[in-house]
Design a protein around this motif. Structure first.
Motif, PDB file in Angstrom:
ATOM      1  N   ASN A 222       0.634  -1.481  -0.093  1.00  0.00           N
ATOM      2  CA  ASN A 222       0.254  -0.125  -0.203  1.00  0.00           C
ATOM      3  C   ASN A 222       1.321   0.963  -0.390  1.00  0.00           C
ATOM      4  OD1 ASN A 222      -2.351  -1.450  -0.259  1.00  0.00           O
ATOM      5  ND2 ASN A 222      -2.109  -1.422   2.138  1.00  0.00           N
ATOM      6  N   SER A 223       2.116   1.101  -0.040  1.00  0.00           N
ATOM      7  CA  SER A 223       2.761   2.678  -0.510  1.00  0.00           C
ATOM      8  C   SER A 223       4.181   1.812  -1.164  1.00  0.00           C
ATOM      9  CB  SER A 223       3.409   3.064   0.975  1.00  0.00           C
ATOM     10  OG  SER A 223       4.252   1.896   1.848  1.00  0.00           O
ATOM     11  N   THR A 224       5.035   3.189  -1.865  1.00  0.00           N
ATOM     12  CA  THR A 224       6.024   2.395  -2.548  1.00  0.00           C
ATOM     13  C   THR A 224       6.815   1.930  -1.353  1.00  0.00           C
ATOM     14  OG1 THR A 224       6.755   5.176  -1.893  1.00  0.00           O
ATOM     15  CG2 THR A 224       5.596   4.731  -3.403  1.00  0.00           C
ATOM     16  N   ARG A 225       6.894   2.521  -0.008  1.00  0.00           N
ATOM     17  CA  ARG A 225       8.101   1.502   0.579  1.00  0.00           C
ATOM     18  C   ARG A 225       8.004   0.631   1.088  1.00  0.00           C
ATOM     19  NH1 ARG A 225       7.520   1.669   6.539  1.00  0.00           N
ATOM     20  NH2 ARG A 225       9.678   0.949   7.168  1.00  0.00           N
ATOM     21  N   ALA A 226       6.272  -0.001   1.068  1.00  0.00           N
ATOM     22  CA  ALA A 226       6.212  -0.793   0.752  1.00  0.00           C
ATOM     23  C   ALA A 226       5.893  -2.137  -0.268  1.00  0.00           C
ATOM     24  CB  ALA A 226       4.649  -1.414   1.145  1.00  0.00           C
ATOM     25  N   VAL A 227       6.514  -2.084  -1.146  1.00  0.00           N
ATOM     26  CA  VAL A 227       6.778  -2.310  -2.433  1.00  0.00           C
ATOM     27  C   VAL A 227       8.802  -2.836  -2.070  1.00  0.00           C
ATOM     28  CG1 VAL A 227       6.995  -1.825  -4.698  1.00  0.00           C
ATOM     29  CG2 VAL A 227       5.054  -1.400  -4.113  1.00  0.00           C
ATOM     30  N   GLU A 228       8.697  -1.627  -1.851  1.00  0.00           N
ATOM     31  CA  GLU A 228      10.249  -1.535  -1.345  1.00  0.00           C
ATOM     32  C   GLU A 228      10.815  -3.147  -0.404  1.00  0.00           C
ATOM     33  OE1 GLU A 228      12.844   1.354  -0.536  1.00  0.00           O
ATOM     34  OE2 GLU A 228      14.599   0.599  -1.522  1.00  0.00           O
ATOM     35  N   ARG A 229       9.947  -3.410   0.569  1.00  0.00           N
ATOM     36  CA  ARG A 229      10.519  -4.186   1.254  1.00  0.00           C
ATOM     37  C   ARG A 229      10.236  -5.316   1.047  1.00  0.00           C
ATOM     38  NH1 ARG A 229       7.949  -1.762   6.637  1.00  0.00           N
ATOM     39  NH2 ARG A 229       8.569  -3.760   7.880  1.00  0.00           N
ATOM     40  N   ALA A 230       8.635  -5.424   0.643  1.00  0.00           N
ATOM     41  CA  ALA A 230       7.843  -6.343   0.251  1.00  0.00           C
ATOM     42  C   ALA A 230       9.000  -7.420  -0.586  1.00  0.00           C
ATOM     43  CB  ALA A 230       6.991  -5.849  -0.083  1.00  0.00           C
ATOM     44  N   LEU A 231       9.339  -6.296  -1.464  1.00  0.00           N
ATOM     45  CA  LEU A 231       9.957  -7.201  -2.795  1.00  0.00           C
ATOM     46  C   LEU A 231      11.217  -7.687  -2.141  1.00  0.00           C
ATOM     47  CD1 LEU A 231       9.236  -4.960  -5.973  1.00  0.00           C
ATOM     48  CD2 LEU A 231       8.732  -7.435  -5.600  1.00  0.00           C
ATOM     49  N   SER A 232      12.008  -7.351  -1.385  1.00  0.00           N
ATOM     50  CA  SER A 232      13.065  -7.603  -0.511  1.00  0.00           C
ATOM     51  C   SER A 232      12.446  -8.724   0.705  1.00  0.00           C
ATOM     52  CB  SER A 232      13.351  -6.051   0.553  1.00  0.00           C
ATOM     53  OG  SER A 232      14.195  -4.970  -0.501  1.00  0.00           O
ATOM     54  N   ALA A 233      11.951  -8.764   0.415  1.00  0.00           N
ATOM     55  CA  ALA A 233      11.331 -10.053   1.913  1.00  0.00           C
ATOM     56  C   ALA A 233      11.029 -11.168   0.879  1.00  0.00           C
ATOM     57  CB  ALA A 233       9.773  -9.809   2.318  1.00  0.00           C
ATOM     58  N   GLU A 234      11.003 -10.788  -0.399  1.00  0.00           N
ATOM     59  CA  GLU A 234      10.008 -11.990  -1.222  1.00  0.00           C
ATOM     60  C   GLU A 234      11.297 -12.682  -1.835  1.00  0.00           C
ATOM     61  OE1 GLU A 234       8.590 -14.231  -1.303  1.00  0.00           O
ATOM     62  OE2 GLU A 234       8.793 -15.097  -3.377  1.00  0.00           O
ATOM     63  N   ALA A 235      12.506 -11.649  -2.112  1.00  0.00           N
ATOM     64  CA  ALA A 235      13.704 -12.015  -2.605  1.00  0.00           C
ATOM     65  C   ALA A 235      14.631 -12.674  -1.837  1.00  0.00           C
ATOM     66  CB  ALA A 235      14.618 -10.727  -3.318  1.00  0.00           C
ATOM     67  N   ALA A 236      14.417 -12.681  -0.637  1.00  0.00           N
ATOM     68  CA  ALA A 236      15.416 -13.128   0.365  1.00  0.00           C
ATOM     69  C   ALA A 236      14.402 -14.428   0.547  1.00  0.00           C
ATOM     70  CB  ALA A 236      15.803 -12.232   1.247  1.00  0.00           C
ATOM     71  N   ARG A 237      13.776 -15.223   0.446  1.00  0.00           N
ATOM     72  CA  ARG A 237      12.912 -15.963   1.100  1.00  0.00           C
ATOM     73  C   ARG A 237      13.121 -17.000  -0.462  1.00  0.00           C
ATOM     74  NH1 ARG A 237       8.820 -19.330  -0.639  1.00  0.00           N
ATOM     75  NH2 ARG A 237       8.321 -17.507  -2.005  1.00  0.00           N
ATOM     76  N   GLN A 238      13.290 -16.379  -1.612  1.00  0.00           N
ATOM     77  CA  GLN A 238      13.677 -17.285  -2.589  1.00  0.00           C
ATOM     78  C   GLN A 238      14.774 -17.774  -2.386  1.00  0.00           C
ATOM     79  OE1 GLN A 238      11.902 -15.960  -7.042  1.00  0.00           O
ATOM     80  NE2 GLN A 238      10.564 -15.187  -5.703  1.00  0.00           N
ATOM     81  N   ARG A 239      15.457 -16.250  -2.354  1.00  0.00           N
ATOM     82  CA  ARG A 239      17.313 -17.013  -2.025  1.00  0.00           C
ATOM     83  C   ARG A 239      17.892 -18.330  -1.292  1.00  0.00           C
ATOM     84  NH1 ARG A 239      18.482 -11.091  -1.528  1.00  0.00           N
ATOM     85  NH2 ARG A 239      18.810 -10.833  -4.085  1.00  0.00           N
ATOM     86  N   GLU A 240      17.113 -17.451  -0.189  1.00  0.00           N
ATOM     87  CA  GLU A 240      16.954 -19.333   0.526  1.00  0.00           C
ATOM     88  C   GLU A 240      16.369 -20.602   0.513  1.00  0.00           C
ATOM     89  OE1 GLU A 240      17.737 -18.062   4.284  1.00  0.00           O
ATOM     90  OE2 GLU A 240      17.168 -20.280   4.242  1.00  0.00           O
ATOM     91  N   LEU A 241      15.497 -20.113  -0.385  1.00  0.00           N
ATOM     92  CA  LEU A 241      14.618 -21.518  -1.158  1.00  0.00           C
ATOM     93  C   LEU A 241      16.262 -21.942  -1.397  1.00  0.00           C
ATOM     94  CD1 LEU A 241      11.265 -21.438  -1.756  1.00  0.00           C
ATOM     95  CD2 LEU A 241      11.973 -22.913  -0.036  1.00  0.00           C
ATOM     96  N   LEU A 242      16.570 -21.406  -2.614  1.00  0.00           N
ATOM     97  CA  LEU A 242      17.857 -22.402  -4.079  1.00  0.00           C
ATOM     98  C   LEU A 242      18.721 -22.114  -2.876  1.00  0.00           C
ATOM     99  CD1 LEU A 242      16.585 -19.432  -6.562  1.00  0.00           C
ATOM    100  CD2 LEU A 242      15.773 -21.318  -6.146  1.00  0.00           C
TER     101      LEU A 242
END
Ligand SMILES: [Zn+2]
Length: 482
Positions: A222-242
């Protein structure tokens, strides 16, 4: 253009899906008001947007005009004919059981957006732009859920970018640039807090140009900041899985802002089968060359064109320009202050430092003409900067009129020779060393005395007159200090 961190392991590839509420008065397919934000629940509805059987939608021309502005600004390929489709799914906020959208023949394809990201200037390609209707709102209360259909049928423009953004920060910058564009085109308020601009994103990881995993989707940012935070969290989650040798599944996540984490919403098995089919109640829309010409004629100046004009003609820096451009009202205010005879960098400085602070604190708008007078009064030394700030603050926080304040007694210039002479004498007494320096031939010391006298007059004295008086006093052998 540099990727920057290819050596530090996989980098994210991010695509954005942006939904912008178009600033139309009525909804996309019915005459109901689209101004739902403070309306009583379900008061802005009719048989069309309530999804009654046997009703017919009719397309809002204005929505097409506004959407075309964006398509043209992005250099997209506007289709001479576009059509609508039904996207089926059952949900309480969608009474028809389907949403009218554009799946096969969207309004426009392609286009690109250039913006200033963390790695300098970047360009992202746009996949498509299409029109669709919004759904209603569900209001969750303890023990029940309420449905408000005021928003059902409001016009949305969906803009889909290619998955070319290479970091969460870049995704944020891209979204901001797009929001600036939408605002400048007077197409949408771009207000993310009120839901007038919503952003979903897809993200996958890649290394050395090869995709490493499946993409996932993130919603509810719901904000430009949330976009950055959410995508960082998701990229970290994927990195961890891989890194554990596991697979990234094709899933949809929501962003929980409070907990700072992504939450699984839907797996691939649960993916909806929308069964799109052509909307039978709306014939394909053919755009006449005249209509397209009208849209082009009415296009407001593009933010990047304005930015370049400011740089070329006014020497305005990128940072000031970006900050002024983030809101078209602000940009226009700035131009009106400049039109009042103020140098552009000076006008930018006053607006971005003094006025912005007052506005953020809920200060009232100050007319641009009066603002220009104030800056000019400070520049000519008629009043001090401190005095200028005080007057501005008073005008912004009370009902006081800045023009009146500027012509008021306290800012009237001191022209009375006796008062000026007294100020000069006081300055000499306060700065004896400077007076002595002047008398012994170091004439530049006069500046110190003029400055002192100006300060004592709160900027209301005339510097040239003071200098003349000081010279008279200091040069005269009968001066009391001699
Ligand atoms: Zn309606």
């Amino acid at each position: 253009m540099s990727v920057g961190n290819t050596n530090k392991g996989p980098v994210p590839l991010i695509g954005l899906e942006i939904h912008a509420q178009l600033s139309t008065q009525s909804k996309l397919f019915c005459p109901c008001s689209a101004d739902y934000f403070s309306a009583a629940p379900n008061s802005l509805t009719c048989p069309v947007c309530l999804g009654y059987p046997g009703t017919l939608p009719s397309l809002n021309r204005r929505a097409v005009e506004l959407a075309l502005r964006v398509a043209l600004a992005l250099g997209a390929d506007v289709k001479p004919t576009f059509a609508f489709d039904r996207k089926h799914y059952f949900y309480p906020d969608l009474p028809k059981g389907y949403q009218i959208t554009q799946a096969r023949r969207p309004l426009a394809l392609g286009g690109r957006l250039t913006f200033h990201g963390e790695h300098g200037q970047r360009t992202v390609n746009v996949r498509e732009l299409h029109l669709e209707e919004d759904a209603g709102k569900l209001i969750h209360r303890p023990g029940c859920t309420l449905v408000d259909l005021n928003r059902a049928g409001v016009a949305l423009l969906e803009i889909v970018t290619e998955p070319e953004l290479r970091s969460p920060g870049e995704a944020k910058e891209c979204l901001r640039a797009l929001r600036t564009l939408l605002r400048h085109l007077r197409v949408s308020s771009g207000d993310m807090e009120k839901g007038a601009l919503r952003c979903d994103a897809n993200v996958s990881l890649s290394a050395g140009g090869a995709t490493l995993g499946t993409k996932t989707e993130i919603k509810n940012m719901n904000s430009t900041r949330a976009v950055e935070r959410a995508l960082s969290a998701e990229a970290a989650r994927q990195r961890e899985l891989l890194s554990r040798g596991e697979r990234v599944e094709e899933e949809t996540y929501g962003w929980d802002e409070d907990r700072g984490t992504v939450v699984l919403q839907r797996t691939k098995q649960q993916a909806a089968q929308y069964r799109y089919f052509p909307e039978p109640d709306l014939p394909p829309v053919r755009l006449s060359p005249e209509f397209l010409q009208k849209v082009k004629r009415e296009m407001p100046e593009l933010p990047w064109v304005r930015r370049e004009r400011w740089r070329r003609e006014w020497g305005l820096g990128d940072r000031e320009a970006d900050s002024l451009l983030s809101d078209p009202e602000r940009a226009e205010y700035f131009e009106r202050v400049v039109a009042g005879g103020v140098s552009p960098p000076r006008a930018a400085n006053w607006i971005l430092t003094e006025l912005l602070r007052l506005w953020t604190d809920g200060g009232a708008p100050v007319p641009a003409g009066a603002m220009a007078d104030l800056i000019n009064a400070v520049e000519t030394g008629e009043i001090s900067r401190t005095k200028g700030k005080q007057l501005l603050e008073r005008a912004a926080t009370t009902d006081a009129d800045l023009t009146q304040l500027l012509s008021g007694d306290e800012v009237q210039k001191i022209v009375d020779r006796e008062t000026l002479a007294k100020l000069a004498q006081e300055a000499i007494e306060a700065k004896l060393q400077a007076a002595e320096d002047y008398r012994s031939g170091r004439t530049q010391a006069l500046g110190v005395l003029v400055g002192q006298a100006m300060k004592r007059s709160h900027g209301r004295a005339d510097a040239a007159q003071l200098a003349e008086l000081l010279r008279e006093l200091l040069d005269s052998p009968s001066s009391p200090e001699a």
